[in-house]
Design a protein around this motif. Structure first.
Motif, PDB file in Angstrom:
ATOM      1  N   ALA A  40       0.844  -1.200   0.000  1.00  0.00           N
ATOM      2  CA  ALA A  40       0.000   0.000   0.000  1.00  0.00           C
ATOM      3  C   ALA A  40       0.876   1.246   0.000  1.00  0.00           C
ATOM      4  CB  ALA A  40      -0.903  -0.002   1.231  1.00  0.00           C
ATOM      5  N   ALA A  41       0.384   2.311  -0.602  1.00  0.00           N
ATOM      6  CA  ALA A  41       1.134   3.571  -0.644  1.00  0.00           C
ATOM      7  C   ALA A  41       1.406   4.092   0.762  1.00  0.00           C
ATOM      8  CB  ALA A  41       0.367   4.607  -1.457  1.00  0.00           C
ATOM      9  N   ASP A  42       0.478   3.876   1.687  1.00  0.00           N
ATOM     10  CA  ASP A  42       0.665   4.281   3.079  1.00  0.00           C
ATOM     11  C   ASP A  42       0.562   3.037   3.954  1.00  0.00           C
ATOM     12  OD1 ASP A  42       0.733   5.313   5.610  1.00  0.00           O
ATOM     13  OD2 ASP A  42      -1.013   6.605   5.382  1.00  0.00           O
ATOM     14  N   PRO A  43       1.707   2.402   4.267  1.00  0.00           N
ATOM     15  CA  PRO A  43       1.656   1.154   5.036  1.00  0.00           C
ATOM     16  C   PRO A  43       1.110   1.337   6.446  1.00  0.00           C
ATOM     17  CG  PRO A  43       3.915   1.899   4.795  1.00  0.00           C
ATOM     18  CD  PRO A  43       3.080   2.786   3.933  1.00  0.00           C
ATOM     19  N   PHE A  44       1.110   2.569   6.952  1.00  0.00           N
ATOM     20  CA  PHE A  44       0.643   2.811   8.313  1.00  0.00           C
ATOM     21  C   PHE A  44      -0.874   2.740   8.438  1.00  0.00           C
ATOM     22  CE2 PHE A  44       4.896   4.445   8.170  1.00  0.00           C
ATOM     23  CZ  PHE A  44       5.434   3.987   9.368  1.00  0.00           C
ATOM     24  N   THR A  45      -1.569   2.651   7.321  1.00  0.00           N
ATOM     25  CA  THR A  45      -3.023   2.493   7.370  1.00  0.00           C
ATOM     26  C   THR A  45      -3.426   1.022   7.287  1.00  0.00           C
ATOM     27  OG1 THR A  45      -3.240   2.733   4.970  1.00  0.00           O
ATOM     28  CG2 THR A  45      -3.409   4.752   6.290  1.00  0.00           C
TER      29      THR A  45
END
Length: 142
Positions: A40-45
């Motif tokens: 994912a582009a934002d792994p923290f989500t």
């Protein structure tokens, strides 16, 4: 093998895997020791914790090494670093103090500079934190 099928035990992670996929996560539906790529582009989500992220390290004397950090998804706090050097892994954690001196001695022996300081160890990833900044800082297990 599809990306969904690429699951490995954390202790089998290599620099080659980190080159292919720089972010790995432990997902709730897997065994707690298994990690898989996070694309994912934002792994923290993502619903995975902790994240294992490819990192560059630099010692106070300027020695550059590769490895990964382990950090919480919620706040990107780094709990552990793992250095890959000379075919070996050198994990350092803030929670397992007893083993840190032995691991440090093994690493220093591997680099043939037993007197050179390793910590504080500067780390930097190529992945952005939840606030859009590079994940970087200093780590010391002592």
């Amino acid at each position: 093998m599809s990306l969904e099928d690429l699951k490995i035990y954390h202790w089998n992670l290599t620099l080659e895997y980190l080159e292919m996929y720089p972010v790995w996560g432990a997902f709730d539906d897997d065994d707690s020791e298994i990690i898989r790529p996070v694309t994912a582009a934002d792994p923290f989500t993502m619903d995975c914790d902790p994240l294992t992220i490819k990192s560059d390290f630099k010692t106070p004397d300027g020695l550059v090494m590769l490895g990964c950090i382990l950090c919480d998804c919620e706040d990107a706090e780094v709990n552990m670093v793992e250095i890959f050097f000379a075919g070996n892994r050198f994990p350092f954690s803030t929670s397992v103090a007893d083993l840190q001196k032995q691991t440090l001695q093994r690493l220093q022996n591997s680099i043939c500079h037993s007197e050179d300081p390793i910590f504080p160890l500067y780390y930097q990833t190529h992945t952005l934190s939840p606030d859009g900044k590079k994940i970087e800082g200093y780590f010391s297990p002592f």
